[in-house]
Design an enzyme around this catalytic site. Structure first.
Site, mmCIF file in Angstrom:
data_model
loop_
_atom_site.group_PDB
_atom_site.id
_atom_site.type_symbol
_atom_site.label_atom_id
_atom_site.label_comp_id
_atom_site.label_asym_id
_atom_site.label_seq_id
_atom_site.Cartn_x
_atom_site.Cartn_y
_atom_site.Cartn_z
ATOM 1 N N GLU A 28 -0.255 4.237 -1.010
ATOM 2 C CA GLU A 28 -1.287 5.282 -0.988
ATOM 3 C C GLU A 28 -1.868 5.527 -2.379
ATOM 4 O OE1 GLU A 28 -3.894 6.309 0.179
ATOM 5 O OE2 GLU A 28 -3.110 7.299 1.963
ATOM 6 N N ASP A 31 -5.650 6.424 5.629
ATOM 7 C CA ASP A 31 -6.690 7.394 5.985
ATOM 8 C C ASP A 31 -7.695 6.785 6.965
ATOM 9 O OD1 ASP A 31 -7.925 5.565 4.391
ATOM 10 O OD2 ASP A 31 -8.821 7.011 3.007
ATOM 11 N N ASP A 60 0.871 -1.179 0.000
ATOM 12 C CA ASP A 60 0.000 0.000 0.000
ATOM 13 C C ASP A 60 0.902 1.221 0.000
ATOM 14 O OD1 ASP A 60 -1.856 2.001 0.347
ATOM 15 O OD2 ASP A 60 -2.991 0.929 1.897
ATOM 16 N N HIS A 94 -25.108 -13.759 11.827
ATOM 17 C CA HIS A 94 -25.306 -12.356 12.185
ATOM 18 C C HIS A 94 -25.171 -11.497 10.940
ATOM 19 C CE1 HIS A 94 -21.045 -11.130 11.952
ATOM 20 N NE2 HIS A 94 -20.782 -12.342 12.383
#
Ligand SMILES: *[C@@H]1O[C@H](CO)[C@@H](O)[C@H](O)[C@H]1NC(C)=O
Ligand SMILES: *[C@@H]1O[C@H](CO)[C@@H](O)[C@H](O)[C@H]1NC(C)=O
Length: 503
Positions: free
Chosen positions: A226, A302, A224, A421
């Site tokens: 960004e 973020d 990652d 659930h």
């Protein structure tokens, strides 16, 4: 020139090596000239001389905290100390301490560009018991990241910034992932916001196909950086980046000016392979890099927190580690002998048995978990109830749809439908065969928190248990943000006596 401090440190390390013989990952990185500037693990010491706190847990009963240390310097975490402290209540991991001495501890991630589920926008904390393993036969716990969970340190010391070289590795559960953004460990923005291409350099693990991909259907190790998960020098496909099938997976990302690499291995045996080694992504912004030097775990830069995964140990280094240094670290990880262990405890609930679940809260001891259509609630059921109601309160126990170490509850009167659930509400739904359904329908029983029967823990949200609240059924965490998470009466409301079924 050596400073007095670094000479002292070298002597301390040397003494540590003499005392405990085997070099640990951060001793190996130091020998290679690329020292750890952060070292995080809830399972073991990552320096052979380290005997301080590995992590802190907080219990639900009284909010008290305790630190968990290795059994001995350089050793495996003292899981028994956690088990004793957390007995009869719930525990969350509040801090993962930095073993490097730089104070780069990981704590609850604050709100960022994306907000977390906590009322102040922070992320959730992980269950302290969601990821049990053994290392050389000794029990320890990893960090089980459910969606909405994350850790961070935005005020670090010594982590690479700008285009400076760094390395990092993490040992992960190669079977725990999803396609959401972003299960990461590594270097990120210091303001929890997306500040642009090249402002991150972190390990990513999962099946996101929004940016890069590897061979097969994933999960993949990517970086990652960004605004992009990269398997190579573009956000395209890198066929040399394999789908990972190892239960324990060693993931490596490292970068230096206009060069970076992805490497990986089975953490339980064998050696590292290089999945990518080459130039920085050719899109604008990645060369030179603009790393900011915060550290994230389980989230994107973020604070994007939709992903899931499990972290056992990891480090960040100063400088670009050599392949040889990383190969020695991989050998050390293999020698630590990560292995799976039981996910359940308490009275056995056998696969193949037919059961009914009775509430134990004083209000409600004649009430049993029952469905009506897709809705699930508690109902008063007795031996003289009609057969429709008896069937609605009866469940066939099957092997856990997502993990055979746990169980699933199949409806007696609606075969093919299971308790699952959804949005933290318990429902009866037909199995659609999806990975999400299987995970939502898998539960890991443990000894009842109030001392009676079992508490039925969610497999993919292990802070959450079957709870009756106003006679409705939810999966609840102790003192969490929802009304049905209320701490009052929690232990009673999540404890169930499991009997032979009515029907
Ligand atoms: C990017 O990677 C591809 C595939 O590995 C390779 O063919 C190409 O030469 C690389 N581009 C650069 C600029 O190195
Ligand atoms: C069975 O009993 C329940 C609870 O008393 C009742 O609501 C339901 O109508 C009954 N169903 C039949 C088919 O008799």
């Amino acid at each position: 020139m050596f400073s007095r401090q670094s000479l002292q440190r070298a002597c301390i390390l040397a003494l540590g090596l003499v005392a405990t013989s085997a070099a640990a990952p951060c001793d190996i990185f130091a020998s290679g000239g690329t020292p750890c500037v952060a070292a995080h693990s809830t399972t073991r010491a990552l320096f052979s001389a380290f005997n301080g706190a590995l992590y802190q847990v907080k219990r639900g009963s009284d909010g008290a905290t305790t630190n968990i240390a290795p059994l001995s310097a350089g050793g495996v975490a003292n899981a028994a100390a956690q088990d004793s402290f957390c007995s009869g209540t719930t525990c969350l991991i509040t801090t993962i301490f930095d073993q490097s001495g730089r104070g780069n501890h990981l704590t609850q991630a604050p709100a960022g560009g994306f907000n977390g589920p906590e009322s102040n926008g922070a992320d959730n904390l992980a269950s302290a018991t969601g990821a049990p393993v053994t290392l050389n036969g000794q029990k320890a716990y990893g960090v089980f990241i459910s969606p909405g969970t994350g850790y961070r340190n935005n005020a670090v010391s010594g982590i690479a910034t700008g285009d400076a070289a760094e390395g990092m590795y993490a040992v992960l559960d190669g079977t725990h992932f999803n396609g959401a953004c972003c299960f990461d460990y590594g270097n990120a923005e210091t303001n929890s916001r997306d500040t642009g291409n090249g402002h991150m350099e972190a390990i990513y693990f999962g099946t996101s196909t929004t940016w890069g991909t590897g061979s097969g259907s994933g999960p993949w190790l990517m970086a990652d950086l960004e605004n992009g998960l990269f398997s190579g020098n573009t956000t395209g496909n890198n066929p040399s980046d394999p789908t990972i099938t190892n239960r324990f997976f060693t993931a490596i990302v490292k970068g230096q000016p206009n060069h970076w690499a992805l490497r990986g291995a089975n953490a339980a045996s064998g050696s590292l392979s290089t999945f990518y080694s080459g130039v920085r992504p050719t899109a604008s912004g990645y060369n030179p890099m603009k790393k900011e030097g915060a550290i994230i775990l389980g989230i994107g830069g973020d604070n994007s927190n939709g992903a899931q995964g499990t972290f056992y140990e990891g480090v960040m280094t100063s400088g670009f580690p050599s392949d040889a240094t990383e190969n020695s670290v991989q050998a050390n990880i293999v020698a630590a002998k990560y292995a799976t262990t039981s996910l359940v405890s308490g009275p056995a609930i056998s696969v193949g048995s037919s059961v009914s679940l009775r509430a134990t809260t004083a209000c409600c001891t004649t009430r049993f978990l029952a469905h009506s259509g897709t809705a699930v609630a508690t109902q008063v059921v007795t031996s003289s109830s009609n057969s429709t109601l008896k069937q609605q309160a009866s469940w066939t126990v099957v092997s856990g749809l997502a993990n055979g170490g746990c169980i699933s509850f199949q409806s007696k009167d609606t075969p093919g439908s299971f308790l699952r659930h959804n949005n933290f509400v318990l429902l009866l739904n037909a199995n659609d065969g999806s990975k999400q359904f299987k995970e939502d329908a898998t539960f890991c029983p443990q000894a009842g928190l109030n001392g009676q029967g079992n508490s039925i823990r969610s497999f993919n949200y292990p802070t959450r248990y079957f709870r009756h609240f106003d006679n409705n059924l939810d999966i609840a965490s102790n003192g969490g943000v929802h009304t049905f998470d209320a701490a009052a009466s929690f232990n009673d409301d999540v404890s169930w006596v499991v009997t032979s079924s009515f029907a």
